[in-house]
Scaffold this active site. Structure first.
Site, short mmCIF file in Angstrom:
data_model
loop_
_atom_site.label_atom_id
_atom_site.label_comp_id
_atom_site.label_asym_id
_atom_site.label_seq_id
_atom_site.Cartn_x
_atom_site.Cartn_y
_atom_site.Cartn_z
CG ASN A 299 -0.14 1.04 4.92
OD1 ASN A 299 -0.75 1.59 5.83
ND2 ASN A 299 -0.10 1.55 3.69
CE1 TYR B 96 -10.70 -0.28 6.83
CE2 TYR B 96 -11.62 1.00 8.65
CZ TYR B 96 -10.54 0.65 7.85
OH TYR B 96 -9.30 1.21 8.07
N GLY C 16 0.84 -1.20 0.00
CA GLY C 16 0.00 0.00 0.00
C GLY C 16 0.87 1.24 0.00
CB ILE D 240 -0.66 5.62 5.89
CG1 ILE D 240 -1.76 6.45 6.57
CG2 ILE D 240 0.28 5.02 6.92
CD1 ILE D 240 -2.78 5.63 7.36
NE ARG E 147 -4.96 -2.74 -5.88
CZ ARG E 147 -6.21 -2.44 -5.57
NH1 ARG E 147 -7.17 -3.27 -5.90
NH2 ARG E 147 -6.51 -1.33 -4.94
CB THR F 108 -5.31 9.00 3.03
OG1 THR F 108 -6.33 8.04 3.39
CG2 THR F 108 -4.35 9.18 4.18
CD GLU G 14 7.37 1.75 -13.08
OE1 GLU G 14 6.85 2.53 -13.92
OE2 GLU G 14 7.69 0.57 -13.34
CB VAL H 210 -5.28 9.25 8.19
CG1 VAL H 210 -3.98 9.91 7.72
CG2 VAL H 210 -5.03 8.42 9.45
N1 LIG Z 1 -7.33 7.04 6.29
C1 LIG Z 1 -7.79 6.67 7.47
O1 LIG Z 1 -8.57 7.38 8.14
C2 LIG Z 1 -7.33 5.36 8.07
C3 LIG Z 1 -7.54 5.16 9.43
C4 LIG Z 1 -7.14 3.97 10.01
C5 LIG Z 1 -6.52 3.00 9.25
N2 LIG Z 1 -6.34 3.23 7.91
C6 LIG Z 1 -5.68 2.17 7.15
O2 LIG Z 1 -4.47 2.68 6.63
C7 LIG Z 1 -4.07 1.89 5.52
C8 LIG Z 1 -3.63 2.81 4.39
O3 LIG Z 1 -4.75 3.59 3.99
P1 LIG Z 1 -4.61 5.11 3.60
O4 LIG Z 1 -5.44 5.88 4.55
O5 LIG Z 1 -3.21 5.48 3.38
O6 LIG Z 1 -5.46 5.08 2.23
P2 LIG Z 1 -5.01 5.20 0.70
O7 LIG Z 1 -4.30 6.47 0.48
O8 LIG Z 1 -6.24 4.92 -0.08
O9 LIG Z 1 -3.96 4.01 0.52
C9 LIG Z 1 -4.38 2.66 0.43
C10 LIG Z 1 -3.22 1.86 -0.15
O10 LIG Z 1 -3.58 0.47 -0.15
C11 LIG Z 1 -3.27 -0.05 -1.44
N3 LIG Z 1 -4.09 -1.21 -1.75
C12 LIG Z 1 -5.44 -1.31 -1.72
N4 LIG Z 1 -5.79 -2.55 -2.13
C13 LIG Z 1 -4.65 -3.22 -2.43
C14 LIG Z 1 -4.36 -4.52 -2.92
N5 LIG Z 1 -5.32 -5.42 -3.16
N6 LIG Z 1 -3.07 -4.86 -3.10
C15 LIG Z 1 -2.09 -3.97 -2.85
N7 LIG Z 1 -2.30 -2.73 -2.40
C16 LIG Z 1 -3.57 -2.35 -2.19
C17 LIG Z 1 -3.49 1.13 -2.39
O11 LIG Z 1 -2.69 0.94 -3.56
P3 LIG Z 1 -3.23 0.48 -4.99
O12 LIG Z 1 -4.66 0.95 -5.13
O13 LIG Z 1 -2.25 1.12 -5.90
O14 LIG Z 1 -3.10 -1.01 -4.98
C18 LIG Z 1 -2.90 2.27 -1.58
O15 LIG Z 1 -1.51 2.33 -1.73
C19 LIG Z 1 -5.25 0.99 5.19
O16 LIG Z 1 -5.01 -0.30 5.73
C20 LIG Z 1 -6.40 1.65 5.92
O17 LIG Z 1 -7.42 0.72 6.26
C21 LIG Z 1 -6.71 4.38 7.31
#
Ligand SMILES: NC(=O)c1ccc[n+]([C@@H]2O[C@H](COP(=O)([O-])OP(=O)(O)OC[C@H]3O[C@@H](n4cnc5c(N)ncnc54)[C@H](OP(=O)(O)O)[C@@H]3O)[C@@H](O)[C@H]2O)c1
Length: 229
Positions: A86, A149, A10, A15, A35, A184, A41, A182
């Site tokens: 992540n 979730y 991720g 994050i 993905r 994002t 890159e 967060v």
């Molecule tokens: N934002 C919040 O409020 C929050 C709070 C608590 C926890 N989190 C957790 O933090 C983590 C990161 O989320 P984020 O907030 O940084 O959101 P984000 O910016 O949407 O990032 C999510 C990442 O996960 C990757 N991903 C999703 N499905 C995938 C798959 N099948 N294989 C590989 N990579 C995959 C996405 O990359 P690709 O689409 O390029 O694959 C992206 O890099 C997640 O686990 C989320 O549940 C987020």
């Protein structure tokens, strides 16, 4: 000694991408998985190119991809010191909301994908006496109404403790990172106030990783100050 190696799933956004930037700043070489290869890159090149960071397409629900990610790290850099599982995403709350295919994909990504990352990386982490971090959530510490979730993140909470118990005695440290809200692309409408920034969570990750080897930070729950629950 060569610089230590930090693998992130991720890593293409949010994050994961910010953690990659801060880890690079701290002297790590990066293995970036997700993905969206184009974004990986671009990030790898921002972080110094192939000598310092590699981009590897990895869909975390595919065991072949997970094995290739670990192998790519070993081939490029000779080892793995930190693994940050992540990758993940959410779904609208409500057991009558979203749709079953989205649910399947979310459960597989957030739970099975996390387990596959652990499985693929344990041998290298044992070798390095390294550090495993998982992105849970505050939603993995309390149930949210109608939130599948949240249920997936409860599973990640359990996985962090299960991994810690299994790996105790190997020298591997295990940390569960539990962010509150967060700002994002996790959200369709990214919050503009009252949320942490991805950099805030990345700092927590780097802090846990930066502790001396005998200090295992097992959980870090980080909310925005204004977030009540
Ligand atoms: N934002 C919040 O409020 C929050 C709070 C608590 C926890 N989190 C957790 O933090 C983590 C990161 O989320 P984020 O907030 O940084 O959101 P984000 O910016 O949407 O990032 C999510 C990442 O996960 C990757 N991903 C999703 N499905 C995938 C798959 N099948 N294989 C590989 N990579 C995959 C996405 O990359 P690709 O689409 O390029 O694959 C992206 O890099 C997640 O686990 C989320 O549940 C987020």
């Amino acid at each position: 000694m060569s610089d230590p190696v930090f693998l992130i799933t991720g890593a293409s956004s949010g994050i994961g991408a910010e953690t990659a930037r801060q880890a690079a700043e701290a002297g790590y070489r990066l293995v970036l998985g997700a993905r969206s290869v184009d974004r990986l890159e671009a990030l790898a090149s921002e972080l110094g190119g192939a000598e310092r960071a590699i981009a590897v397409r990895c869909d975390v629900i595919e065991w072949d991809d997970q094995q290739k990610l670990a192998v790519a790290a070993l081939e490029a850099f000779g080892g793995i010191d930190v693994v940050f599982a992540n990758a993940g995403f959410g779904a609208p709350r409500g057991f009558l909301e979203s749709d079953p295919d989205h649910w399947r994909s979310m459960v597989l990504t957030n739970v099975y994908g996390c387990a596959l990352t652990i499985r693929a990386c344990i041998p290298a982490l044992k070798e390095s006496r390294g550090h495993l971090l998982l992105t849970g959530s505050v939603a993995g510490r309390r149930a949210l109404p109608g939130s599948l979730y949240s249920c997936t993140k409860w599973a990640v909470t359990a996985m962090g403790e299960a991994a810690r118990l299994e790996l105790n005695g190997t020298g591997i440290r295990v940390t569960l990172i539990e962010p509150g809200m967060v700002a994002t692309p996790f959200f369709d409408n990214v919050p503009t106030s009252g949320a942490l920034q991805a950099e805030d969570v990345a700092r927590a990750v780097l802090w846990a990783v930066g502790q001396p080897p005998h200090v295992g930070v097992n959980e870090l729950l980080v909310r925005p100050t204004e977030q009540q629950t």
